[in-house]
Write an enzyme that holds these catalytic residues in place. Structure first.
Site, PDB file in Angstrom:
ATOM      1  CG  ASP A  17      -1.807  -0.408   0.982  1.00  0.00           C
ATOM      2  OD1 ASP A  17      -2.327  -1.812   0.120  1.00  0.00           O
ATOM      3  OD2 ASP A  17      -2.783  -1.549   2.287  1.00  0.00           O
ATOM      4  CE  LYS A  44     -10.915  -4.898  -0.769  1.00  0.00           C
ATOM      5  NZ  LYS A  44     -10.682  -3.653   0.190  1.00  0.00           N
ATOM      6  N   GLY A  45      -6.334 -10.213   1.036  1.00  0.00           N
ATOM      7  CA  GLY A  45      -6.229 -10.656   1.947  1.00  0.00           C
ATOM      8  C   GLY A  45      -4.908 -11.580   2.691  1.00  0.00           C
ATOM      9  CD  GLU A 144      -7.985  -6.402  -2.810  1.00  0.00           C
ATOM     10  OE1 GLU A 144      -7.968  -5.028  -2.871  1.00  0.00           O
ATOM     11  OE2 GLU A 144      -6.996  -6.826  -2.108  1.00  0.00           O
ATOM     12  N   GLY A 233     -21.794  -0.058  13.268  1.00  0.00           N
ATOM     13  CA  GLY A 233     -21.759  -1.708  13.844  1.00  0.00           C
ATOM     14  C   GLY A 233     -22.040  -2.903  12.620  1.00  0.00           C
ATOM     15  CG  ASP A 254      -5.880   4.556   6.916  1.00  0.00           C
ATOM     16  OD1 ASP A 254      -6.982   4.453   6.459  1.00  0.00           O
ATOM     17  OD2 ASP A 254      -4.812   3.886   7.167  1.00  0.00           O
ATOM     18  N   GLY A 259     -12.152  -3.367   8.036  1.00  0.00           N
ATOM     19  CA  GLY A 259     -13.133  -3.970   7.588  1.00  0.00           C
ATOM     20  C   GLY A 259     -12.469  -5.747   6.994  1.00  0.00           C
ATOM     21  CG  ASP A 260      -9.324  -6.117   5.050  1.00  0.00           C
ATOM     22  OD1 ASP A 260     -10.371  -6.622   4.278  1.00  0.00           O
ATOM     23  OD2 ASP A 260      -7.863  -5.451   4.423  1.00  0.00           O
ATOM     24  CB  ALA A 290      -8.691  -1.762  12.481  1.00  0.00           C
TER      25      ALA A 290
HETATM   26  O1  RIB Z   1      -8.768  -3.138   2.695  1.00  0.00           O
HETATM   27  C1  RIB Z   1      -7.641  -2.596   2.796  1.00  0.00           C
HETATM   28  C2  RIB Z   1      -7.307  -2.917   1.724  1.00  0.00           C
HETATM   29  O2  RIB Z   1      -7.481  -2.564   0.095  1.00  0.00           O
HETATM   30  C3  RIB Z   1      -5.117  -2.232   1.446  1.00  0.00           C
HETATM   31  O3  RIB Z   1      -4.382  -3.194   2.023  1.00  0.00           O
HETATM   32  C4  RIB Z   1      -5.864  -2.482   0.350  1.00  0.00           C
HETATM   33  O4  RIB Z   1      -4.119  -2.985  -0.242  1.00  0.00           O
HETATM   34  C5  RIB Z   1      -6.837  -2.633  -0.827  1.00  0.00           C
HETATM   35  O5  RIB Z   1      -6.322  -3.879  -1.148  1.00  0.00           O
END
Ligand code: RIB
Length: 314
Positions: A17, A44-45, A144, A233, A254, A259-260, A290
């Site tokens: 990123d 995301k992974g 992704e 929520g 940030d 979501g991750d 997060a």
């Molecule tokens: O969900 C955030 C992520 O989305 C970032 O880390 C970016 O790489 C994109 O995949």
């Protein structure tokens, strides 16, 4: 499955990123002077795998990077996070995935992802890791990497009683052949709108759209849609219940990766045998934690951080 730590296998992206902080996003044709720049690991992974690993899961990541500096950076990071990266393939013909991210002062972001090596992942790569999917408590997927590859992994999971969680991000239309393998779907508001072709501007509309999506998923009583609503929520919809679970209130720095953190925590709690309700409450707390930290991977919380934030009793 006779292993002690919850086992989570992730099929997904690894990105680097490139993050700019600025007063606002640039307009069309405009060049803006920003305030700060950072390079973080992401994707995301990888973020979801990191969240699960930091929360105590035994994690295997199946993915693809380029044979370049960014790929090396990500492979070193998987080692630091104690993620099994035996099935992260290095490609020589394509570079590592990247994301360019702009963060505004309120923590909101805009992201462009260029998937590169992530899209080179194949069903043969999945077959090579089939035992890790069969042996897992949970298979965690996002969008992704190629959809056909995720579907292939989900089909293996289904044959072995491994629960499938799909985080349908970034938003795109999905075939029923993939959704038909999914036990838990975790769309956000805009992903829900795209997938259901319904407007979602209040809890009632969210409930209706979630019901439409659930009807496309695996046909079991346990299938559930967990619709994430950011600072409001999450809405959880099963065959028999629908419940809104409030978020914790935090000062956002940030929102990238929230979501991750949610999905990694949800997968870990479910793999640990928690009820869906308890897992969603835990995931809400992880998502809130997060957003208080800059960067996607760096913001994936530990159990201590979540407990400190919420006094959560798990
Ligand atoms: O969900 C955030 C992520 O989305 C970032 O880390 C970016 O790489 C994109 O995949």
């Amino acid at each position: 499955m006779n292993h002690t730590a919850p086992k989570v296998t992730v099929v997904g992206s690894l990105n680097v990123d490139l993050v700019c902080r600025a007063m606002r996003r640039p307009d069309k044709g405009e060049t803006l002077i920003g305030d700060a720049f950072d390079i973080f690991t992401g994707g995301k992974g990888f973020n979801q795998a990191t969240a699960a690993a930091r929360l105590g899961a035994d994690v295997t990541l199946i993915g693809s990077v380029g044979a370049d500096l960014f790929g090396d950076m990500l492979l070193a990071a998987t080692e630091n996070e104690h993620i099994d990266s035996r099935f992260v393939t290095k490609r020589t013909n394509v570079g590592t995935g990247v994301a360019t991210i702009v963060i505004e002062p309120d923590g909101d972001n805009s992201i462009i992802v260029v998937p590169r090596a992530n899209m080179a992942l194949t069903t043969a790569n999945i077959d090579a890791a089939a035992d890790c999917i069969a042996d897992a408590d949970v298979l965690l997927l996002q969008l992704e990497t190629p959809i056909a590859v995720s579907e292939h992994a989900a089909a293996i999971a289904k044959k072995h009683d491994t629960r499938v969680i799909l985080n349908p991000a970034p938003a795109q239309p999905l075939p029923d052949s993939l959704l038909g393998y999914v036990d838990i779907l975790t769309p956000n508001q805009s992903e829900t709108e795209l997938l259901s072709e319904m407007k979602v501007s209040n809890h009632e509309e969210a409930r209706r759209a979630a019901k439409v999506l659930r009807a496309r998923m695996v046909d079991t009583a346990d299938a559930a849609v967990v619709l994430t609503l950011g600072e409001q929520g999450a809405l959880m919809l099963t065959a028999t219940t629908s419940e809104h679970i409030s978020a914790l209130s935090v000062e956002p720095v940030d929102t990238t990766g929230a979501g991750d953190a949610f999905c990694g925590a949800l997968a870990t709690a479910l793999a640990n045998g928690e009820t869906l309700r308890s897992a969603v409450a835990f995931a809400n707390a992880a998502g809130a934690a997060a957003v208080t930290v800059m960067g996607a991977t760096p913001s994936m919380p530990t159990r201590t951080k979540i407990d400190r934030l919420s006094n959560f009793q798990y």
